[in-house]
Design an enzyme around this catalytic site. Structure first.
Site, short mmCIF file in Angstrom:
data_model
loop_
_atom_site.label_atom_id
_atom_site.label_comp_id
_atom_site.label_asym_id
_atom_site.label_seq_id
_atom_site.Cartn_x
_atom_site.Cartn_y
_atom_site.Cartn_z
N GLU A 40 0.86 -1.18 0.00
CA GLU A 40 0.00 0.00 0.00
C GLU A 40 0.89 1.22 0.00
OE1 GLU A 40 -2.70 0.62 3.37
OE2 GLU A 40 -2.95 2.72 2.77
N ARG A 44 0.81 10.33 0.71
CA ARG A 44 1.24 11.31 1.71
C ARG A 44 2.50 12.05 1.31
NH1 ARG A 44 1.15 7.82 7.19
NH2 ARG A 44 -0.78 6.69 6.75
N LYS A 128 -11.19 -1.81 5.32
CA LYS A 128 -10.09 -1.50 6.22
C LYS A 128 -10.73 -1.14 7.56
CE LYS A 128 -6.72 2.32 6.50
NZ LYS A 128 -5.39 2.61 5.94
C1 3PG Z 1 -2.46 3.85 7.74
O1 3PG Z 1 -2.33 4.80 7.00
O2 3PG Z 1 -3.07 2.82 7.43
C2 3PG Z 1 -1.90 3.96 9.10
O3 3PG Z 1 -1.49 5.25 9.35
C3 3PG Z 1 -0.79 3.02 9.39
O4 3PG Z 1 -0.69 3.13 10.75
P1 3PG Z 1 0.64 2.77 11.53
O5 3PG Z 1 1.65 3.82 11.15
O6 3PG Z 1 0.23 2.88 12.98
O7 3PG Z 1 1.04 1.40 11.14
#
Ligand code: 3PG
Length: 207
Positions: A40, A44, A128
């Protein structure tokens, strides 16, 4: 197009932030070398779309998806690029309508029963669960399984080596996602071996 059984085969999915385009392919290859089957790539960073296209073109035999989908235009772009899946942190009526017209596996985020019902009204059975730990974690997923045992989730947000196994043990969890598989400090240091090791360690841990 990813289906529930494809997500199940994936097990764990790195949530990736690619700040430099030149990191895209080495990072994807390092994860693949560690046994990772799906990526994924979040929207960002400024180079995110370019990174996605480059990985799609240059790295074979891995499912490539986009994250942080927040509007219909982004979902259309993902479909045009023929990505394997598109993930959103949330679910809106606009996104749901757009996903129906597009040929792409859409995995929207839910954190409440109302959002879940909205997605189910649109014919979706895979979601999700975000932000997993902050939105109730494992007890919340167990609660969702009461009324909706047929619905499957990919929890992300706050998942790490410490709790990944507990999430995967739930019958309504098809896979989990997280940034621990593509740690910022390793990416910035271009420490691809550490990325591969972390993936291997995670896969060995979940068995
Ligand atoms: C996402 O975008 O799915 C989450 O921000 C991932 O979260 P994590 O950094 O706590 O794994």
């Amino acid at each position: 197009m990813m289906t529930k059984s494809d997500y199940e085969a994936v097990g764990v999915m790195p949530v990736m932030v690619i700040e430099k385009l030149e990191h895209a392919v080495p990072l994807a290859r390092a994860l693949q070398a560690g046994g990772i089957k799906a990526l994924e790539i979040t929207l960002r960073s400024d180079v995110a779309w370019q990174a996605i296209e480059t990985i799609k073109k240059e790295v074979e035999d891995i499912a490539v998806g986009v994250g942080t989908i927040s509007n219909a235009e982004q979902l259309e772009r993902a479909a045009k690029l023929e990505l394997d899946f598109a993930i959103s942190p949330g679910l809106t009526a606009n996104l749901l309508a757009a996903s129906k017209d597009l040929d792409i596996a859409f995995l929207p985020g839910v954190a409440t029963p109302s959002e879940l019902i909205m997605g189910m009204e649109g014919g979706l059975e895979c979601f999700k669960f975000f932000p997993a730990e902050a939105a109730g974690g494992i007890p919340m997923l167990k609660s969702f399984a009461g009324p909706y045992p047929q619905i499957s989730f990919c929890p992300t947000g706050g998942i790490s080596m410490k709790n990944v196994k507990d999430y995967l043990a739930l019958p309504n969890v098809m896979c989990v996602g997280g940034s621990w598989l593509a740690e910022k400090q390793h990416v910035q240091a271009e420490n691809w071996a550490a990325i591969t090791d972390c993936a291997k360690e995670t896969l060995a841990h979940i068995g």
